[in-house]
Design a protein around this motif. Structure first.
Motif, mmCIF file in Angstrom:
data_model
loop_
_atom_site.group_PDB
_atom_site.id
_atom_site.type_symbol
_atom_site.label_atom_id
_atom_site.label_comp_id
_atom_site.label_asym_id
_atom_site.label_seq_id
_atom_site.Cartn_x
_atom_site.Cartn_y
_atom_site.Cartn_z
ATOM 1 N N PHE A 1 0.833 -1.215 0.000
ATOM 2 C CA PHE A 1 0.000 0.000 0.000
ATOM 3 C C PHE A 1 0.863 1.259 0.000
ATOM 4 N N LEU A 2 1.900 1.263 0.839
ATOM 5 C CA LEU A 2 2.770 2.433 0.917
ATOM 6 C C LEU A 2 3.515 2.645 -0.404
ATOM 7 N N TRP A 3 3.975 1.574 -1.031
ATOM 8 C CA TRP A 3 4.670 1.695 -2.315
ATOM 9 C C TRP A 3 3.741 2.262 -3.384
ATOM 10 N N ALA A 4 2.506 1.805 -3.414
ATOM 11 C CA ALA A 4 1.556 2.341 -4.395
ATOM 12 C C ALA A 4 1.422 3.850 -4.208
ATOM 13 N N PHE A 5 1.350 4.297 -2.956
ATOM 14 C CA PHE A 5 1.279 5.737 -2.688
ATOM 15 C C PHE A 5 2.535 6.449 -3.190
ATOM 16 N N LEU A 6 3.695 5.933 -2.845
ATOM 17 C CA LEU A 6 4.957 6.586 -3.220
ATOM 18 C C LEU A 6 5.157 6.616 -4.733
ATOM 19 N N ASP A 7 4.907 5.486 -5.398
ATOM 20 C CA ASP A 7 5.107 5.423 -6.843
ATOM 21 C C ASP A 7 4.149 6.350 -7.583
ATOM 22 N N LYS A 8 2.902 6.386 -7.154
ATOM 23 C CA LYS A 8 1.921 7.251 -7.822
ATOM 24 C C LYS A 8 2.149 8.735 -7.477
ATOM 25 N N LEU B 1 -8.841 10.910 -2.175
ATOM 26 C CA LEU B 1 -9.299 9.826 -1.297
ATOM 27 C C LEU B 1 -8.483 8.558 -1.504
ATOM 28 N N PHE B 2 -8.203 8.202 -2.754
ATOM 29 C CA PHE B 2 -7.418 7.009 -3.051
ATOM 30 C C PHE B 2 -6.009 7.133 -2.482
ATOM 31 N N MET B 3 -5.384 8.277 -2.717
ATOM 32 C CA MET B 3 -4.012 8.458 -2.251
ATOM 33 C C MET B 3 -3.930 8.502 -0.730
ATOM 34 N N LEU B 4 -4.874 9.184 -0.085
ATOM 35 C CA LEU B 4 -4.892 9.188 1.374
ATOM 36 C C LEU B 4 -5.151 7.781 1.917
ATOM 37 N N GLY B 5 -6.005 7.032 1.233
ATOM 38 C CA GLY B 5 -6.264 5.650 1.628
ATOM 39 C C GLY B 5 -5.013 4.794 1.525
ATOM 40 N N MET B 6 -4.291 4.910 0.418
ATOM 41 C CA MET B 6 -3.053 4.131 0.244
ATOM 42 C C MET B 6 -2.026 4.500 1.318
ATOM 43 N N LEU B 7 -1.857 5.803 1.564
ATOM 44 C CA LEU B 7 -0.898 6.262 2.574
ATOM 45 C C LEU B 7 -1.325 5.828 3.974
ATOM 46 N N GLY B 8 -2.581 6.067 4.320
ATOM 47 C CA GLY B 8 -3.067 5.730 5.658
ATOM 48 C C GLY B 8 -3.006 4.245 5.955
ATOM 49 N N VAL B 9 -3.492 3.441 5.022
ATOM 50 C CA VAL B 9 -3.464 1.991 5.225
ATOM 51 C C VAL B 9 -2.018 1.510 5.276
ATOM 52 N N GLY B 10 -1.199 1.990 4.358
ATOM 53 C CA GLY B 10 0.206 1.571 4.332
ATOM 54 C C GLY B 10 0.933 1.883 5.627
ATOM 55 N N LEU B 11 0.815 3.121 6.094
ATOM 56 C CA LEU B 11 1.496 3.507 7.333
ATOM 57 C C LEU B 11 0.945 2.766 8.541
#
Length: 187
Positions: A43-50, A98-108
């Motif tokens: 999840f965190l990688w998806a946030f960082l890459d995007k 919302l998608f990016m906050l979701g990826m960051l929040g879930v990942g962290l």
């Protein structure tokens, strides 16, 4: 695998009366921690890459910081199946945020081992929505029912149910905070 069931207490408020299975085998705890860290990193990688366009699934010019739209392209052009109209219709800058906050929040949360119940719900919702958007039942998938989105959702639930954040994470500390003690759904 040995588990301990925390008994219900009559004096406890309704939010804390649920039992929690805690795996006690040291080897199983380590595997659960590794599974938690691996899934959180996805999840965190998806946030960082995007966000930064690291060149894996997102080119630099399509990065969010360069004006890219991390969810809109997918929602407008990659969606398949009977829910295409719905997903096309929700594509907007709001879904990007919302998608990016979701990826960051879930990942962290999953990586740190804190708030795993909330992360399991949010992450599972994201994964089920992505599964529905790709609709593997008709999209020519190698398996028309089960894919990685469902597996990730199940792993998130497993992490939350087994207190996997207590091993190699901040789960025990998090659960000791007064705000979490008062609001057990934050565990």
């Amino acid at each position: 695998m040995t588990t301990i069931t925390t008994p219900r207490t009559e004096a406890a408020p309704a939010a804390t009366t649920r039992t929690q299975e805690v795996v006690t085998s040291p080897a199983a705890r380590k595997v659960l921690a590794a599974l938690r860290l691996s899934t959180g990193f996805i999840f965190l990688w998806a946030f960082l890459d995007k966000t930064f366009g690291l060149g894996y699934s997102t080119a630099s010019e399509a990065a969010w910081v360069n004006g890219g739209a991390p969810s809109q392209g997918f929602l407008q052009f990659a969606v398949q199946g009977p829910l295409t109209g719905f997903f096309n219709g929700i594509a907007s800058p709001v879904t990007d945020v919302l998608f990016m906050l979701g990826m960051l929040g879930v990942g962290l949360a999953v990586m740190l081992g804190i708030g795993t119940r909330v992360a399991a719900v949010a992450g599972s919702l994201i994964m089920v929505m992505m599964w529905l958007a790709e609709w593997p039942l008709i999209a020519g998938s190698t398996n028309p029912v089960m894919d990685y989105h469902i597996i990730y959702a199940l792993v998130l639930v497993l992490v939350a149910l087994t207190a996997a954040g207590d091993t190699w994470g901040l789960g025990r500390w998090w659960k000791s905070l007064p705000v979490v003690q008062k609001n057990r759904w934050l565990v």
